[in-house]
Every structure is written in structure tokens, then in C-alpha cells.
Design a protein around this motif. Structure first.
Motif, PDB file in Angstrom:
ATOM      1  N   MET A   1      11.286   0.284  -4.293  1.00 41.84           N
ATOM      2  CA  MET A   1      10.126   0.100  -3.421  1.00 41.84           C
ATOM      3  C   MET A   1       9.950   1.314  -2.515  1.00 41.84           C
ATOM      4  SD  MET A   1       8.434  -2.909  -3.557  1.00 41.84           S
ATOM      5  CE  MET A   1       7.959  -3.344  -1.886  1.00 41.84           C
ATOM      6  N   VAL A   2       8.718   1.781  -2.388  1.00 40.10           N
ATOM      7  CA  VAL A   2       8.427   2.881  -1.472  1.00 40.10           C
ATOM      8  C   VAL A   2       7.991   2.315  -0.130  1.00 40.10           C
ATOM      9  CG1 VAL A   2       7.834   4.505  -3.299  1.00 40.10           C
ATOM     10  CG2 VAL A   2       6.048   3.067  -2.305  1.00 40.10           C
ATOM     11  N   ARG A   3       8.131   3.107   0.924  1.00 43.97           N
ATOM     12  CA  ARG A   3       7.822   2.656   2.278  1.00 43.97           C
ATOM     13  C   ARG A   3       6.365   2.213   2.394  1.00 43.97           C
ATOM     14  NH1 ARG A   3      10.178   3.005   7.079  1.00 43.97           N
ATOM     15  NH2 ARG A   3      11.932   4.111   6.120  1.00 43.97           N
ATOM     16  N   GLU A   4       5.463   2.907   1.704  1.00 39.52           N
ATOM     17  CA  GLU A   4       4.037   2.615   1.827  1.00 39.52           C
ATOM     18  C   GLU A   4       3.677   1.242   1.258  1.00 39.52           C
ATOM     19  OE1 GLU A   4       4.962   6.770   2.079  1.00 39.52           O
ATOM     20  OE2 GLU A   4       5.333   5.326   0.459  1.00 39.52           O
ATOM     21  N   ALA A   5       4.549   0.681   0.426  1.00 43.43           N
ATOM     22  CA  ALA A   5       4.244  -0.581  -0.245  1.00 43.43           C
ATOM     23  C   ALA A   5       4.593  -1.803   0.589  1.00 43.43           C
ATOM     24  CB  ALA A   5       4.973  -0.649  -1.586  1.00 43.43           C
ATOM     25  N   CYS A   6       5.213  -1.598   1.752  1.00 45.90           N
ATOM     26  CA  CYS A   6       5.637  -2.737   2.545  1.00 45.90           C
ATOM     27  C   CYS A   6       5.443  -2.440   4.028  1.00 45.90           C
ATOM     28  CB  CYS A   6       7.094  -3.106   2.268  1.00 45.90           C
ATOM     29  SG  CYS A   6       8.214  -1.701   2.188  1.00 45.90           S
ATOM     30  N   LYS A   7       4.880  -3.392   4.738  1.00 50.37           N
ATOM     31  CA  LYS A   7       4.582  -3.217   6.153  1.00 50.37           C
ATOM     32  C   LYS A   7       5.859  -2.925   6.934  1.00 50.37           C
ATOM     33  CE  LYS A   7       2.138  -5.443   9.962  1.00 50.37           C
ATOM     34  NZ  LYS A   7       1.406  -6.659  10.400  1.00 50.37           N
TER      35      LYS A   7
ATOM     36  N   ASP B   1       2.261  -6.698 -14.718  1.00 54.38           N
ATOM     37  CA  ASP B   1       3.590  -6.252 -14.269  1.00 54.38           C
ATOM     38  C   ASP B   1       3.644  -4.733 -14.151  1.00 54.38           C
ATOM     39  OD1 ASP B   1       3.359  -6.458 -17.195  1.00 54.38           O
ATOM     40  OD2 ASP B   1       5.341  -5.563 -17.206  1.00 54.38           O
ATOM     41  N   THR B   2       3.078  -4.048 -15.128  1.00 58.74           N
ATOM     42  CA  THR B   2       3.079  -2.584 -15.143  1.00 58.74           C
ATOM     43  C   THR B   2       2.309  -2.025 -13.955  1.00 58.74           C
ATOM     44  OG1 THR B   2       3.210  -2.615 -17.561  1.00 58.74           O
ATOM     45  CG2 THR B   2       2.522  -0.553 -16.539  1.00 58.74           C
ATOM     46  N   TRP B   3       1.132  -2.598 -13.707  1.00 56.89           N
ATOM     47  CA  TRP B   3       0.300  -2.179 -12.585  1.00 56.89           C
ATOM     48  C   TRP B   3       1.054  -2.362 -11.254  1.00 56.89           C
ATOM     49  CZ3 TRP B   3      -3.383   0.389 -10.331  1.00 56.89           C
ATOM     50  CH2 TRP B   3      -4.048  -0.094  -9.210  1.00 56.89           C
ATOM     51  N   LEU B   4       1.694  -3.508 -11.077  1.00 61.40           N
ATOM     52  CA  LEU B   4       2.400  -3.777  -9.826  1.00 61.40           C
ATOM     53  C   LEU B   4       3.604  -2.859  -9.644  1.00 61.40           C
ATOM     54  CD1 LEU B   4       2.313  -7.689  -9.661  1.00 61.40           C
ATOM     55  CD2 LEU B   4       0.808  -6.052  -8.511  1.00 61.40           C
ATOM     56  N   ILE B   5       4.411  -2.709 -10.689  1.00 58.60           N
ATOM     57  CA  ILE B   5       5.607  -1.863 -10.575  1.00 58.60           C
ATOM     58  C   ILE B   5       5.204  -0.414 -10.298  1.00 58.60           C
ATOM     59  CG2 ILE B   5       7.590  -0.926 -11.853  1.00 58.60           C
ATOM     60  CD1 ILE B   5       7.809  -3.662 -13.251  1.00 58.60           C
ATOM     61  N   TRP B   6       4.173   0.066 -10.981  1.00 57.15           N
ATOM     62  CA  TRP B   6       3.701   1.441 -10.771  1.00 57.15           C
ATOM     63  C   TRP B   6       3.272   1.649  -9.319  1.00 57.15           C
ATOM     64  CZ3 TRP B   6      -1.064   3.896  -9.690  1.00 57.15           C
ATOM     65  CH2 TRP B   6      -1.128   5.261 -10.004  1.00 57.15           C
ATOM     66  N   CYS B   7       2.499   0.704  -8.789  1.00 51.03           N
ATOM     67  CA  CYS B   7       2.014   0.835  -7.417  1.00 51.03           C
ATOM     68  C   CYS B   7       3.145   0.727  -6.400  1.00 51.03           C
ATOM     69  CB  CYS B   7       0.963  -0.235  -7.127  1.00 51.03           C
ATOM     70  SG  CYS B   7      -0.594  -0.024  -8.021  1.00 51.03           S
ATOM     71  N   LEU B   8       4.057  -0.206  -6.604  1.00 56.16           N
ATOM     72  CA  LEU B   8       5.111  -0.460  -5.622  1.00 56.16           C
ATOM     73  C   LEU B   8       6.202   0.607  -5.626  1.00 56.16           C
ATOM     74  CD1 LEU B   8       5.404  -4.308  -6.107  1.00 56.16           C
ATOM     75  CD2 LEU B   8       4.336  -3.128  -4.189  1.00 56.16           C
ATOM     76  N   THR B   9       6.273   1.389  -6.702  1.00 57.50           N
ATOM     77  CA  THR B   9       7.284   2.461  -6.763  1.00 57.50           C
ATOM     78  C   THR B   9       6.692   3.841  -6.492  1.00 57.50           C
ATOM     79  OG1 THR B   9       6.994   2.603  -9.172  1.00 57.50           O
ATOM     80  CG2 THR B   9       8.782   1.194  -8.366  1.00 57.50           C
ATOM     81  N   GLY B  10       5.463   3.880  -5.982  1.00 58.54           N
ATOM     82  CA  GLY B  10       4.898   5.167  -5.596  1.00 58.54           C
ATOM     83  C   GLY B  10       3.507   5.435  -6.085  1.00 58.54           C
TER      84      GLY B  10
END
Length: 530
Positions: free
Chosen positions: A247-253, A183-192
């Protein structure tokens, strides 16, 4: 993770759930928040790696890519349904709890593969840790953590990584390393990610590390010192339902989900408890997946087990809400035993074939299967145990072995339930179930017969995904969900009542020296009579 948007004045959630039923899949689910109806779903497989016997790994970057793929396909399917993606309101995450990831916060790169929860490489680490406790007691930390010192939990995996992986040790020394569960890995990546990603976890995941004090609800410096783990690499611990970041723009197409809050986070088994609406003291669910995980809500005060169960955090649904505790019985091998029959013995072509094959026999004909592939978890916590198949005769065939495999799942569940009844003092009158294996009607009927109580299965099996969606929707600033289950009109139930006749065919749910003398020949099965 979970998304929210309106469609015909209804709020919908979508969930991406990393490993809640089968530890090598990521799935996304879209829910109608008024009815809990699954509107859309997508799932992708993650390749597990077994570099040595007992080692189980996953690639953190592959996990992350699977999340991206699920989000993209889910959004595509919703667009095809005529849903406006821009109306998504929130995201929730559920995950394997103990699976351990370490990465470089400056480069964003994982420093090693994720070590999966049932990995056994840390056995020597566990033995050394127990050796330095007074009286060599594996329960030495239980008063603070609710957990025995075991290969199961994250702290020993993290300790192994620091001791054995040069890149991890160097990054810890220089202050570049950060630790987290999935969960930590995913949240960190998806928020920047390396550009300001949020490094956090929730209380349910933190409570599975052996570094978290379940009474003070904080990382415990004495526990960190015991494992020689710098607390600076640990994530911030937050509730299971609040806005952690966006969510940051880079995390979603296409950036369609940019700015959507991530507002729910629950370990997979806690998410299933919430999804089953087990909010009252004593309510209990059992999830049948790779392993089996029985959790009983014990309310706002922890109940410490005297019978081999874990005391853990059930959920904390808001910053200012109380934490609820649970008793848990974890079984390492359930669906994995069926997969072993398929992959290693080749007696079935797909896991779903097990029901038809076992039904053809209708009995194990005295054959017993103890699938201790990763040692024995609750209530024994014996990592050195190994599997055994006994009671074979010339008449035994693959149908009997298939039946014995299903019985093995039920027997292990019975032992956990017996321990739970002893700890709580209130015998359970029904068991709520979920997970991929519950589609097997023979298994569910056997389970009811062996437990001698009804087994209740929701027709919508995605309760883990639903739980994370509920947590996301309850968060302050989102507030589009309710905890009143009567409003979830799409959630109906199938009840398996127990058959008294089974007890006359088999008198016991335990393979012991007392009732099966052949077991004396093997040192790997605990003697229940001692």
C-alpha cells in the motif's frame, strides 16, 4: 482487501470485498485470525448505470473511492475499539470476476466505465466469434479455457471496448492501455497507480477471461489471436496467495496503512469456496447473491463438463502450491429477481420483505417464474432466452408471485446440482451455502426440500470476505493463518433438513413443455425433452 494486526495477542484481518454478494456494494470486514470472528465491518453502495437495455456499467473511479471510504471508516471503527491501526499486517482482495476495466497507464484514468459481468451488449460480438469457429461451436475454446463463448466473460467485453470506444482503441494502438478485472484495477491503484503500481491478477480471475489456458496456467497467445487482443495489455498472472505489492501512502488517509502488503487475491466465488473451507475433492458451496454460483472442488486435475457447467480455477494458495480446479454452475438471476419485484413491480418495499410475503401464501399455487433477464446461464448458455411468468389464474396474488420467485432460485440451483452430479459421478450429500439471500429461512428450507439433501449455512455469512482474508494470511512473508477449520471457533452452522412432504405437493423442479403445456406458447424456454 484484507488487513492484519494483533490485538490481545490475536491477529486480525480486515477485508474490502468489491461486489461479492450484491454487485453494487463494496464492503470491508475485520476478522480475528484465530477464530474468524468479524470484529468490525463497513459497507458502501456503488451506483450502477443502465445506459441501454441489457447494459450494466459501474464507474471504476467510484469503485476505487468506495474502497478508500471503506478503509477509512473501518480504521475509524477499529480506533474506537482501542485497536492500534499500525499493527495491520496484510490486505486481501476479492472481486467480481468478469467485470472488465480498461485504463490509461500513463494518466491513471479509466477509458470507459467498467462493463459488469451480466452485461449483454456483447451478444453480437459473441455471435460473430462463434460464426468463425468450425461448425459454429460455442464450446470451441472450452478445451483450453473451460468456458463457452459467452457474453459473461471478459474477453468479449474487452473486444467490444476496442471495437466501439475510440479512446480505448487509440490507447491500445499507442500502447497506453492496460486491461484488468476489478482486482487488477484496485491493486494497481493501491500500490501506486501511474507511479509504479503493480499490474497483476490471480489465477482465479484470469481463468474467467477466455484468454487464459487453465492447463498451462498462462495467457494463451492463440486465444489472444482469436480475440485479436494484444497480450501486452494483460496483467501478470500470479497465485492467489503471495505478496503482490505494498500500500502506498496516497491510498490511505493519514498514511496509516502505508507499507502494508497486499497478499491475497481471489475472485468472489473462489473466495467463498475457501471461506467455506472446501479444500477436499467433492466439497461444494453455493452463493446466493445477485446471481447464484455453485462451485465444486475437483482437486488438482480439471474435470471437463459434459452437462453445461464451467471448468475453472478454484484457487492456488501460494507460488509453489498446486492449482486446484472446480466445476461451476453460474445462474445470472437470483437475488436480482427479488430486487425486480421491489423496483419494477413494487410488490415489496425492501428485499427482506419477500420472506414474509411468500410465507403468507405457503405456495405458488401453480405459478412459475423463469427470471431469464440476462438470458440463461448454466446449464443452457442461451443468451437469447427471456423471462416468463406463467400459470396465472384469477386467484393468483402477489404472495404467490413472491413464493414463485423464491422457488425459481431453488429450481435453477437444482438444475445446476443435477448437472454437477452427472459430471462428477458422485451425488452430493449436502450443500454448503452463503450469501445475502441465505438469511431467508423460507428460501433455505425450500432449497433443501427441492434438492432432497440438507442445506448447511454458516452463522457467519461473510465467507467470501473470510476466504480473501485466509489467502492474505497464508502468504509467504505473512503466514498468520491456518487452513485448519477446527480452530475457527466463531464459525458455527445451521442445518436445514429436507422435508419429504414437499415432493408430494410438487413433483418437478423444471418448467418444461412436458409438465407445463402453456410453455409451448413461448419460444424462450428450452425444451428439456429434446
Amino acid at each position: 482487501m484484507a488487513f492484519i494486526w494483533p490485538r490481545i495477542n490475536l491477529w486480525l484481518f480486515s477485508l474490502i470485498n468489491q461486489g461479492h454478494i450484491n454487485s453494487c456494494h463494496t464492503g470491508s470486514r475485520v476478522f480475528n485470525a484465530r477464530t474468524a470472528e468479524v470484529v468490525s465491518q463497513h459497507q458502501v453502495e456503488i451506483r450502477q448505470r443502465f445506459p441501454k437495455e441489457g447494459w450494466v456499467e459501474e464507474d471504476p473511479k467510484e469503485i476505487l473511492q468506495s474502497v478508500y471510504d471503506c478503509m477509512e471508516r473501518t480504521c475509524e471503527k477499529l480506533t474506537q475499539l482501542g485497536t492500534d491501526i499500525s499493527n495491520i499486517k496484510a490486505i486481501g482482495v476479492s472481486n467480481q470476476r468478469e467485470t472488465t476495466v480498461v485504463w490509461d497507464k500513463e494518466t491513471g484514468e479509466p477509458l470507459y466505465n467498467a462493463i459488469v459481468w451480466l452485461d449483454l451488449r456483447t451478444q453480437s460480438t459473441v455471435e460473430k466469434l462463434i460464426e468463425k469457429t468450425p461448425d459454429k461451436n460455442k464450446n470451441y475454446l472450452k478445451d483450453k479455457t473451460g468456458l463457452p463463448i459467452s457474453t459473461y466473460f471478459s474477453a468479449v467485453k474487452l473486444r467490444w471496448l476496442i471495437d466501439n470506444v475510440e479512446e480505448v482503441a487509440d490507447a491500445v494502438h499507442t500502447g497506453c492501455a492496460v486491461f484488468g478485472t476489478v482486482d487488477t484495477w484496485l491493486i494497481w491503484c493501491l500500490t501506486g497507480g501511474k507511479n509504479g503500481g503493480v499490474h497483476c491478477t490471480d489465477v482465479t480471475n484470469a481463468s474467467r477471461t477466455m484468454l487464459f489456458n487453465i492447463h498451462t496456467m498462462e495467457w494463451d497467445l492463440e486465444l489472444c489471436k482469436y480475440f485479436d487482443i494484444p497480450h501486452q495489455i494483460l496483467p501478470e498472472v500470479r497465485s492467489s496467495s503471495e505478496i503482490y505489492g505494498y500500500m502506498v501512502r496516497e491510498a490511505c488517509k493519514g498514511g496509516s496503512l502505508a507499507g502494508v502488503p497486499i497478499s491475497g487475491c481471489l475472485g468472489d466465488q473462489s473466495a467463498a469456496l475457501v471461506g467455506q473451507m472446501c479444500f477436499k475433492d467433492g466439497q461444494t458451496k453455493n452463493t446466493y447473491g445477485t446471481g447464484c454460483f455453485m462451485i465444486q472442488n475437483t482437486g488438482v486435475k480439471p474435470v471437463m463438463s459434459d452437462h453445461g457447467l464451467l471448468t475453472t480455477i478454484a484457487y492456488k494458495l501460494g507460488k509453489d502450491k498446486p492449482a486446484y480446479y472446480a466445476l461451476e454452475g453460474s445462474v445470472a438471476i437470483a437475488g436480482a429477481a427479488v430486487r425486480w419485484l421491489k423496483d419494477n413491480l413494487g410488490i415489496i418495499k425492501s428485499s427482506s420483505d419477500i420472506e414474509k410475503l411468500a410465507t403468507a401464501a405457503g405456495t405458488s399455487y401453480g405459478c412459475y417464474f423463469v427470471p431469464a433477464f440476462s438470458g440463461l446461464y448454466a446449464p443452457y448458455w442461451e443468451p437469447s432466452a427471456r423471462g416468463i411468468i406463467c400459470g396465472l389464474t384469477q386467484f393468483t396474488n402477489k404472495s404467490h408471485l413472491a413464493f414463485a420467485a423464491l422457488e425459481a432460485v431453488c429450481f435453477q440451483t437444482r438444475e445446476v446440482l443435477d448437472a454437477m452430479n452427472q459430471d462428477s459421478g458422485v451425488p452430493l450429500t449436502k450443500l454448503q451455502v452463503d450469501g445475502g439471500m441465505t438469511a431467508n429461512k423460507l428460501l433455505m428450507q425450500l432449497q433443501a426440500d427441492i434438492l432432497c439433501i440438507p442445506v448447511v449455512r454458516p452463522t457467519m455469512s461473510e465467507t467470501t470476505a473470510l476466504g480473501a482474508a485466509v489467502a492474505a494470511g497464508l502468504a509467504e512473508g505473512v503466514c498468520v493463518w491456518t487452513l485448519h477449520p477446527h480452530g475457527l471457533t466463531s464459525v458455527t452452522w445451521h442445518r436445514f433438513n429436507f422435508n419429504f412432504g414437499w415432493g408430494h405437493r410438487k413433483k418437478t423442479s423444471k418448467v418444461t413443455v412436458a409438465n407445463f403445456p402453456l410453455v409451448k406458447c413461448s419460444p424462450i424456454i428450452p425444451n428439456h425433452n429434446q
